[in-house]
Design a protein around this motif. Structure first.
Motif, short mmCIF file in Angstrom:
data_model
loop_
_atom_site.label_atom_id
_atom_site.label_comp_id
_atom_site.label_asym_id
_atom_site.label_seq_id
_atom_site.Cartn_x
_atom_site.Cartn_y
_atom_site.Cartn_z
N THR A 1 0.85 -1.19 0.00
CA THR A 1 0.00 0.00 0.00
C THR A 1 0.89 1.23 0.00
O THR A 1 2.00 1.22 0.51
CB THR A 1 -0.92 0.04 1.23
OG1 THR A 1 -0.11 0.00 2.41
CG2 THR A 1 -1.89 -1.13 1.24
N THR B 1 0.64 5.53 0.63
CA THR B 1 -0.20 6.62 1.13
C THR B 1 0.47 7.97 0.86
O THR B 1 1.60 8.21 1.30
CB THR B 1 -0.44 6.47 2.64
OG1 THR B 1 -1.08 5.22 2.89
CG2 THR B 1 -1.34 7.60 3.14
N PRO C 1 -3.54 15.59 -0.48
CA PRO C 1 -4.20 15.59 -1.80
C PRO C 1 -3.79 16.80 -2.63
O PRO C 1 -3.69 16.71 -3.85
CB PRO C 1 -5.69 15.65 -1.46
CG PRO C 1 -5.78 15.22 -0.04
CD PRO C 1 -4.47 15.60 0.61
N CYS D 1 5.18 10.71 1.33
CA CYS D 1 4.75 9.40 0.86
C CYS D 1 5.20 8.36 1.86
O CYS D 1 6.36 8.34 2.28
CB CYS D 1 5.35 9.10 -0.52
SG CYS D 1 5.06 7.42 -1.11
N PHE E 1 2.96 11.43 -8.21
CA PHE E 1 2.64 10.11 -7.70
C PHE E 1 3.90 9.44 -7.18
O PHE E 1 4.93 9.39 -7.86
CB PHE E 1 2.03 9.23 -8.80
CG PHE E 1 0.69 9.68 -9.29
CD1 PHE E 1 0.58 10.39 -10.49
CD2 PHE E 1 -0.46 9.41 -8.57
CE1 PHE E 1 -0.65 10.81 -10.95
CE2 PHE E 1 -1.71 9.82 -9.03
CZ PHE E 1 -1.80 10.52 -10.22
N GLY F 1 0.52 5.69 -5.36
CA GLY F 1 -0.23 6.37 -4.31
C GLY F 1 -1.38 7.15 -4.92
O GLY F 1 -1.57 7.17 -6.15
N GLN F 2 -2.12 7.84 -4.06
CA GLN F 2 -3.31 8.55 -4.50
C GLN F 2 -2.99 9.82 -5.28
O GLN F 2 -3.83 10.37 -5.98
CB GLN F 2 -4.20 8.91 -3.30
CG GLN F 2 -4.58 7.73 -2.44
CD GLN F 2 -3.61 7.52 -1.29
OE1 GLN F 2 -2.40 7.71 -1.44
NE2 GLN F 2 -4.14 7.13 -0.15
N GLN G 1 -7.36 5.41 -15.66
CA GLN G 1 -7.31 6.56 -14.75
C GLN G 1 -8.57 7.38 -14.87
O GLN G 1 -8.93 7.82 -15.97
CB GLN G 1 -6.08 7.43 -15.03
CG GLN G 1 -5.89 8.54 -14.03
CD GLN G 1 -4.68 9.41 -14.32
OE1 GLN G 1 -4.30 9.59 -15.47
NE2 GLN G 1 -4.05 9.92 -13.27
N LYS H 1 -7.76 11.14 -10.21
CA LYS H 1 -7.49 9.93 -9.46
C LYS H 1 -6.16 9.33 -9.88
O LYS H 1 -5.53 9.75 -10.84
CB LYS H 1 -8.61 8.90 -9.69
CG LYS H 1 -9.97 9.35 -9.19
CD LYS H 1 -10.01 9.46 -7.67
CE LYS H 1 -11.40 9.80 -7.21
NZ LYS H 1 -11.45 9.96 -5.73
N SER H 2 -5.78 8.31 -9.14
CA SER H 2 -4.51 7.64 -9.43
C SER H 2 -4.67 6.65 -10.58
O SER H 2 -5.77 6.41 -11.08
CB SER H 2 -4.02 6.92 -8.18
OG SER H 2 -2.72 6.41 -8.38
#
Lengths: 113, 116
Positions: A3, A5, A9, A23, A91, A104-105, B38, B42-43
């Protein structure tokens, strides 16, 4: 399962200033690489910097550098002397043994003139 | 650096039709190609991994009969969205890598699919 994170944002930075994008990741693998990718409005993914997990020295590419803390599983990106062209989605992505990037998001960075 | 092209860059189709997207590595041979989807803001979500000459490996939740992937050569992989529906509308990105742990992936510019 791995995972990743990215807890921010959105981030904003003044032109010529420095910004750090965070990250954290989770992995059970002992050897791996980590990447930061940039996705500008064109949506073309661009490699910013890579770090080899077994190397203690933090990677540096011109104005971009990382702070890699392997024990803490942290991989932050520092952008110095920010430029308008740095505005993009960033990212964080470690790679697993199967060669898959785990994204990641994302953090949306805006640069103010 | 290595260049990956995608064609078409944008496609609009009617519901029920099939659409093929090509991904080519222009100046290197790609051991592995990856397909991502995508959504806005968003990712990237990995859909499948393909190796030349073998069947693609799909991620959990991705319908292999809906998203057909063919990796016919070391420089070409195709993604066919079969019987497309509006919910398949998205941005599709391919990447190509030469393999290994230091598997830097080179990304194509993406394809925007709109299904009416």
């Amino acid at each position: 399962a791995q995972t990743v994170t990215q807890s921010q944002p959105e981030m904003s930075v003044q032109e010529a200033e420095t910004v750090t994008l965070s990250c954290t990741y989770d992995t059970s693998e002992s050897d791996y690489y980590l990447f930061w990718y940039k996705q500008p409005p064109s949506r073309q993914m661009i490699l910013v910097i890579r770090q080899e997990a077994y190397k203690q020295q933090n990677a540096t590419e011109n104005r971009f550098s990382v702070n890699f803390q392997k024990a803490a599983k942290s991989f932050s990106l520092k952008i110095s002397d920010s430029q308008l062209g740095d505005a993009a989605m960033y990212f964080c992505a470690p790679i697993n043994q199967g060669g898959k990037l785990i994204f990641g998001q994302g953090t949306e960075l805006s640069v103010k003139p | 650096g290595a260049v990956v092209s995608q064609h078409p860059s944008r496609v609009i189709c009617k519901s029920g039709t099939s659409v093929k997207i090509e991904c080519r590595s222009l100046d290197f041979q790609a051991t592995t190609m990856f397909w991502y989807r995508q959504f806005p803001k968003k990712s990237l979500m990995l859909m499948a991994t393909s190796n030349e000459g073998s069947k693609a490996t799909y991620e959990q939740g991705v319908e292999k009969d809906k998203f057909l992937i063919n990796h016919a050569s070391l420089t070409l992989s195709t993604l066919t969205v079969t019987s497309a529906h509006p919910e398949d509308s998205s941005f599709y990105i391919c990447s190509a890598g030469i393999g290994g742990l230091n598997n830097e992936q080179f990304f194509g510019p993406g394809t925007r699919l709109t299904v009416l």
